[in-house]
Write a protein that holds these residues in place. Structure first.
Motif: not given
Length: 240
Positions: A144-153
């Protein structure tokens, strides 16, 4: 934004090996950030509020390292996830909610020992149920956190994609959790201080596992050489 992901692509041993490869050449920045994270969570009142941001910062550092980009401590302390802080924070809070009953019950153990046998049995069953729920929920939220950081979802998009990708990579992630548990146990046996030295390996390994599931498809910055083939951790070119 590309939100496709690889299935059955997490190689736990490769993730740990790649983590060690990165740390062996630049260990101390990661050691510093993870040490601050552990001290904040364990020793400072309300210090756990810092944990989501430091976790996001570590992911940002690893992602930049994989791409061959420059990173430093400023990456971990906000620059690497600028504009995403509230999403990072609430994702971590919601991920940790199921563990609250476990924490409360662990503090009740001394009092329950002298209770009637049927109460002890009920207590243990409830503890097992809550533990199972918490572990399943944490597994679902692992990216969850990695996706926010990486893909700005967005908040919801990142959660849904994390859930689908995590369960599509169940065997490899479970093995990575087991390896991480063994590392933490060994670190604890080393007068507990060993945890400070193995925790960076564990966190960076999960960042590499994320990249195995979500290969970096963004073009390199202008004037910057593309990363070497090994930076894709053996998943580049695999079918989805």
């Amino acid at each position: 934004m590309n939100t496709e992901y690889n299935r059955f692509s997490v190689n736990a041993f490769t993730a740990v090996s790649d983590a060690w490869g990165l740390l062996s050449s630049n260990y101390w920045p990661f050691f510093g950030v993870t040490s601050i994270l552990l001290v904040a969570v364990c020793c400072i009142p309300a210090g756990g509020l810092l944990a989501p941001f430091l976790t996001a910062g570590i992911y940002a550092m690893v992602f930049r390292a994989i791409r061959g980009e420059k990173y430093d401590l400023s990456t971990a302390f906000g620059e690497g996830f600028k504009g995403k802080s509230w999403r990072v924070f609430f994702a971590a809070v919601i991920t940790g909610l199921p563990w609250i009953p476990i924490t409360i019950m662990s503090q009740m153990i001394d009092g329950i020992e002298n209770a009637p046998q049927e109460n002890v049995t009920s207590f243990l069953i409830a503890a097992l149920i809550f533990s199972a729920i918490a572990m399943v929920w944490s597994f679902t939220c692992v990216f969850w956190i990695a996706l926010i950081v990486d893909k700005d979802l967005s908040f919801g998009e990142a959660f849904g994609l994390s859930a689908r990708a995590a369960w599509a990579n169940f065997p490899g992630l479970v093995l990575l959790y087991i390896i991480s548990g063994v590392l933490l146990m060994l670190g604890t046996l080393a007068v507990c201080l060993g945890v400070l030295f193995v925790y960076p390996i564990m966190m960076v390994a999960f960042a590499f596992a994320y990249r195995q599931v979500f290969p970096d498809t963004a073009p390199p910055a202008f004037g910057q050489a593309p990363p070497p083939p090994e930076a894709y951790q053996g998943v580049f070119g695999q079918g989805l």
